[in-house]
Design an enzyme around this catalytic site. Structure first.
Site: not given
Ligand code: XIL
Length: 370
Positions: A185, A228, A264, A294, A296
């Site tokens: 990030e 990432n 996400h 990641e 979701d």
């Protein structure tokens, strides 16, 4: 949480409408638009049955057959004797594991003088014992930093501290962890997407990123090193900025091997509309591996649950299909089961509070089996 789960289970058993609709939608494998709601006619028992059947499928076996890393982020629940289903589900359905928090800077190196590897070692050793690949997450991130990092005043001292951290962690796990999110990030959400302010950017400068990758590479020449980030899944200004960042790194000879896309998401996300495939492909065309790291997909509140679960399944399906279309190296869900997701309220994962497979599970299984 545990105390309410039996109640939830009872409610779910009494909810044939929800299950029959969502499982039907998953079986139909339709597009993002959920089907019109039919009148429920099935009994609770027959409605629940297809989900249980689906659980007999091992996602892990399907992923193994494709050579895909299919992972889940794990937390302390892995070692909770009251939650044997957590490890059982993890081992049956996932061939890769990520520590949700245990390998972050504050998790491993809260005390400047000494690393604390105990919890992370337990996760890694358990995964290795179970034949699972570990993604190391994450070496340099603006978040989850211990207070001592903020006390550093000079570029030289912080650069050395960062290099020491990266070297210490990668060296410790060498031979057990072969994939690292080296920098996480670093690109901001601000207009133009410059690098995000952080102690590293502010004191070291933009080359902290190159230096972190160089230190990781020096500590383990065989490790796959990833950048990432989030909100970079589709073609957009932020993914453009990440693209330029990693293109520059490659041009400078910095050892970077892959890019992680956190994904996400929520049920409004349109994988095709966002042009995820074109985005992932441009990174592949640079010669880089890509992983969804990641994943979701949160349900939106105040909408019919059955529709939302069907939409959630569709997003998982579309995202995994896109990932497979570009020969992605991995697909990791950010947790095992809804109740202890970091976004538990959005019930964003493929197993519900009782570890039962959701429509999104069936969608993932179908895609892996295609
Ligand atoms: C999150 C964890 O899930 C939470 O438990 C923790 O409190 C904060 O971090 N991007 C990342 C992950 O790279 O490390 C974050 O994990 C979620 C966003």
């Amino acid at each position: 949480m545990r105390s309410v789960r039996p109640i939830l289970k009872t409610l779910l058993l009494l909810a044939p409408l929800t299950l029959s609709l969502t499982l039907g939608a998953a079986r139909a494998g339709g597009g993002a638009a959920p089907p019109a709601a039919p009148t429920p006619t099935v009994s609770p028992a027959s409605a629940v049955q297809p989900a249980r059947q689906a659980a007999r499928v091992s996602l892990r076996a399907l992923a193994d057959a494709r050579g895909l890393l299919f992972g889940a982020a794990v937390n302390h629940t892995l070692f909770d004797p009251n939650e044997p289903d957590y490890a059982r589900t993890l081992n049956r359905h996932f061939n890769a594991v990520v520590a949700e928090n245990a390998m972050k800077w504050a998790g491993l190196h809260n005390n400047r003088e000494a690393f604390a590897f105990g919890f992370a070692d337990a996760i890694v050793d358990t995964a290795v014992k179970n034949g699972q690949t570990v993604r190391g997450h994450t070496l340099v991130w603006h978040d989850s930093l211990p207070p001592w990092v903020y006390t550093i005043q000079t570029r030289e001292e912080l650069l050395r501290a960062m290099q020491d951290h990266v070297t210490g962690v990668v060296t410790h796990f060498r031979g057990r962890v072969h994939i690292w999110d080296v920098v996480n990030e670093a690109v901001s959400d601000a207009p133009g997407h410059p690098l995000r302010p952080s102690p590293f950017l502010n004191l070291i400068g933009p080359d902290f990123i190159d230096e972190a990758f160089r230190a990781a590479h020096a500590a383990d020449l065989g490790a796959k090193l990833y950048y990432n980030d989030y909100n970079t899944d589709g073609l957009n200004g932020k993914s453009d900025a990440v693209y330029e960042l990693v293109r520059g790194m490659l041009a400078r000879g910095v050892p970077i091997h892959g890019v992680g896309f956190q994904a996400h998401l929520n049920t409004d996300f349109d994988v095709k509309g966002a042009q995820v495939q074109a985005n992932l492909q441009r990174f592949r065309d640079l010669g880089l591996d890509v992983q969804m790291t990641e994943v979701d997909v949160q349900l939106r509140p105040a909408r019919p649950e059955a529709d939302e679960l069907a939409r959630q399944a569709a997003v998982y399906r579309d995202l995994l299909r896109t990932c497979l279309n570009v020969q992605c190296a991995g697909f990791v869900t950010w947790g095992v089961t809804d109740f202890n997701s970091w976004r538990a309220g959005g019930r964003p994962l493929i197993f519900d509070d009782m570890y039962d497979p959701k429509p999104a599970f069936a969608a993932v299984a179908q895609e892996l089996a295609r």
